[in-house]
Design a protein around this motif. Sequence first.
Motif, mmCIF file in Angstrom:
data_model
loop_
_atom_site.group_PDB
_atom_site.id
_atom_site.type_symbol
_atom_site.label_atom_id
_atom_site.label_comp_id
_atom_site.label_asym_id
_atom_site.label_seq_id
_atom_site.Cartn_x
_atom_site.Cartn_y
_atom_site.Cartn_z
ATOM 1 N N GLU A 150 -8.404 -5.323 -8.257
ATOM 2 C CA GLU A 150 -9.533 -4.987 -7.385
ATOM 3 C C GLU A 150 -9.039 -4.248 -6.138
ATOM 4 O O GLU A 150 -9.699 -3.335 -5.637
ATOM 5 C CB GLU A 150 -10.296 -6.254 -7.010
ATOM 6 C CG GLU A 150 -11.060 -6.844 -8.193
ATOM 7 C CD GLU A 150 -11.726 -8.178 -7.875
ATOM 8 O OE1 GLU A 150 -11.377 -8.782 -6.829
ATOM 9 O OE2 GLU A 150 -12.580 -8.617 -8.670
ATOM 10 N N GLY A 151 -7.866 -4.650 -5.667
ATOM 11 C CA GLY A 151 -7.283 -3.943 -4.531
ATOM 12 C C GLY A 151 -6.887 -2.522 -4.885
ATOM 13 O O GLY A 151 -7.033 -1.602 -4.060
ATOM 14 N N GLU A 152 -6.371 -2.322 -6.099
ATOM 15 C CA GLU A 152 -6.006 -0.975 -6.545
ATOM 16 C C GLU A 152 -7.236 -0.078 -6.648
ATOM 17 O O GLU A 152 -7.150 1.136 -6.420
ATOM 18 C CB GLU A 152 -5.300 -1.047 -7.903
ATOM 19 C CG GLU A 152 -4.028 -1.881 -7.955
ATOM 20 C CD GLU A 152 -2.794 -1.149 -7.470
ATOM 21 O OE1 GLU A 152 -2.924 -0.036 -6.934
ATOM 22 O OE2 GLU A 152 -1.692 -1.715 -7.612
ATOM 23 N N MET A 153 -8.370 -0.665 -6.975
ATOM 24 C CA MET A 153 -9.598 0.111 -7.123
ATOM 25 C C MET A 153 -10.014 0.797 -5.819
ATOM 26 O O MET A 153 -10.553 1.904 -5.825
ATOM 27 C CB MET A 153 -10.742 -0.799 -7.599
ATOM 28 C CG MET A 153 -10.743 -1.122 -9.076
ATOM 29 S SD MET A 153 -11.268 0.276 -10.114
ATOM 30 C CE MET A 153 -13.006 0.400 -9.710
ATOM 31 N N GLU A 154 -9.755 0.143 -4.693
ATOM 32 C CA GLU A 154 -10.199 0.687 -3.401
ATOM 33 C C GLU A 154 -9.060 1.246 -2.561
ATOM 34 O O GLU A 154 -9.269 1.757 -1.463
ATOM 35 C CB GLU A 154 -10.936 -0.391 -2.612
ATOM 36 C CG GLU A 154 -10.098 -1.607 -2.287
ATOM 37 C CD GLU A 154 -10.903 -2.679 -1.556
ATOM 38 O OE1 GLU A 154 -10.318 -3.330 -0.675
ATOM 39 O OE2 GLU A 154 -12.087 -2.853 -1.872
ATOM 40 N N LEU A 155 -7.846 1.154 -3.094
ATOM 41 C CA LEU A 155 -6.678 1.520 -2.299
ATOM 42 C C LEU A 155 -6.631 3.007 -1.968
ATOM 43 O O LEU A 155 -6.259 3.394 -0.851
ATOM 44 C CB LEU A 155 -5.399 1.098 -3.037
ATOM 45 C CG LEU A 155 -4.079 1.304 -2.297
ATOM 46 C CD1 LEU A 155 -4.092 0.593 -0.948
ATOM 47 C CD2 LEU A 155 -2.915 0.810 -3.155
ATOM 48 N N ASP A 156 -7.006 3.859 -2.908
ATOM 49 C CA ASP A 156 -6.921 5.300 -2.671
ATOM 50 C C ASP A 156 -7.754 5.708 -1.470
ATOM 51 O O ASP A 156 -7.311 6.505 -0.634
ATOM 52 C CB ASP A 156 -7.373 6.069 -3.917
ATOM 53 C CG ASP A 156 -7.154 7.583 -3.784
ATOM 54 O OD1 ASP A 156 -5.993 7.994 -3.590
ATOM 55 O OD2 ASP A 156 -8.142 8.336 -3.868
ATOM 56 N N GLN A 157 -8.960 5.164 -1.345
ATOM 57 C CA GLN A 157 -9.828 5.511 -0.218
ATOM 58 C C GLN A 157 -9.256 4.997 1.097
ATOM 59 O O GLN A 157 -9.348 5.664 2.136
ATOM 60 C CB GLN A 157 -11.243 4.963 -0.442
ATOM 61 C CG GLN A 157 -11.998 5.656 -1.558
ATOM 62 C CD GLN A 157 -12.083 7.161 -1.359
ATOM 63 O OE1 GLN A 157 -12.434 7.644 -0.276
ATOM 64 N NE2 GLN A 157 -11.752 7.929 -2.403
ATOM 65 N N TRP A 158 -8.654 3.812 1.063
ATOM 66 C CA TRP A 158 -8.036 3.251 2.272
ATOM 67 C C TRP A 158 -6.868 4.131 2.724
ATOM 68 O O TRP A 158 -6.714 4.408 3.912
ATOM 69 C CB TRP A 158 -7.567 1.826 1.986
ATOM 70 C CG TRP A 158 -7.040 1.079 3.176
ATOM 71 C CD1 TRP A 158 -7.770 0.535 4.189
ATOM 72 C CD2 TRP A 158 -5.668 0.789 3.474
ATOM 73 N NE1 TRP A 158 -6.944 -0.089 5.103
ATOM 74 C CE2 TRP A 158 -5.638 0.050 4.684
ATOM 75 C CE3 TRP A 158 -4.464 1.067 2.841
ATOM 76 C CZ2 TRP A 158 -4.457 -0.408 5.269
ATOM 77 C CZ3 TRP A 158 -3.278 0.612 3.415
ATOM 78 C CH2 TRP A 158 -3.280 -0.115 4.607
#
Length: 556
Positions: free
Chosen positions: A221-229
């Motif tokens: 789940e963290g990888e899913m949003e990591l790019d935007q962060w």
Amino acid sequence: MKKIICLVTMASLLLAGCSTTNKGAKTSQGTGHGYGGEIKVELSTEDGKITNINVVSNHETSVVYDRALPILTERIIEAQSPVVDSVSGATFTSFGVKKAVAEAMKEAGIGEYEISFDTQGPAVEKKDLEEVKTQLVVVGGGPAGLSAAIEAKQNGVEEVIVIEKLDILSGNGKFDMNFYDLINSEAQKANGIEDSAEALVADLKAEGAWDTDERLMAQAEGEMELDQWLRAMGINLNYNYGGRGHMAEADAYAGEHIQAKMEEKVNELGIDVRTGTKGLDLIMENGKATGVKVECKEGTYDIKADAVIMATGGFSNNKELLAKYAPGTERLETSNQMGTTGDFIPVFEANDIKLEKMDNIRIFPNIISGRRDLTGGGSTIYVNKNGERFIDETKGGLTLGNAVLDQEGGAFYIYDQDLYEKSYRLQKHNNLGYHVQADTLEELAKKLGINAENLVKTIETANKAVDGEIADPFREKALGDKIDKGPYYGVKFEAGVHMTKGGVAANEKAEVLNNDDQVIEGLYAAGEVANSSAAYSASVVFGRISGEEAAKYILK
């Protein structure tokens, strides 16, 4: 509140060089030998005082050199002498620059100094320093530690201190070409790749991941949003080369880009970063983590905090611990950065903190002998000094590591133009002069110092196996491609300890557990210090998780 800052500035020193036409102004040159070879400097002086140090040429690892040079330059100019402390984390580079400066000073007639690898500045009497209080202290300034500090600050923690025992920030991630397991990225979308957290978890399990289901899902789940962060900080991983692998660009490593931008963000947020500050011990009170005892050049002091995040890395550079937990691996060199010495492992043991899978070591098959750089990139053969193959090239781990070390004169990685054109890493290493190139196999053998006649025969035999004319003498399935398109390339290599996978037991919230599997209040762990089958991108993910969870705990 008075703070003791044991910190050497990372800002570049922009002292203007003096024109040789000015009264009393001179320039002189000197050379030294660093990690990658010769370092040549030009020294500017005026009236016998050093005003600027310009490195004319060097072959150092850029992500280390670029961080170390401003610190070393400042130390030398402040001391007006090359007899200063080396920059920890860049000891070979420091030695080369100090040696070159000493030679240039002698030429300029302003002093003569004998510089050795052990040369350091005057000793400072250590004192007991004043206690410091903060909300959060992060131990370790690599990608896990910096992402933890950034996330905590963004979640409302006003007082954050990051300590790093080396004089430069960044862990092993700064060397990495690839950023694996990133999903839902802009680069993936541009390639038409649809991915999901569930698919990542399934694939990680199929690859042998041993983390709990809860940690695997937290990672995914963290990888899913990591790019935007990351992109919000200007970290743009624009090159997706299929699946979940990412680089900054097709010709730019991910690691150095990520680390540089994280450091910029830490500075922007005003996070208190203390380099040259080593964590010595945890401060535990009534079963809670309430700070760390630290040491800097001036002395020792306590940092009392509401929460502590451990991001100290593994123990790849501690042969004693490798021998204890994974016997045999201590024989190998390591590709990991020099700070990975497992300093807190005795502290964890003394405080009933659970350690898991300490014998699980990631061994990378190809590192350049005499350097830490990972190399390789596809179908190739390994030969010894006699130009003969000695192992099935698909073998890895200690089997390969021991086989290479057992070859008198070492082992060599041989490939051709086809593989060169497919691998940016190989292209980069050739451009940096790390590999040897030749138009013919005979010429390549001569340059590498191996038996030319045998090398040619070895390659011919391997190519016949690829064509199906004969069975491969070392493996059930022949090499994927023939080695028959010049120019040809080679490099002396060995297998190396890349990272330690075992470590502190932590749950999906990055909370550290004791030996009864109970959460230790106020203590979190992220990155290589924690037991995990994951790697680089997961260090950032769990760094964020630890920062977010620590913020909740502190602000509740």
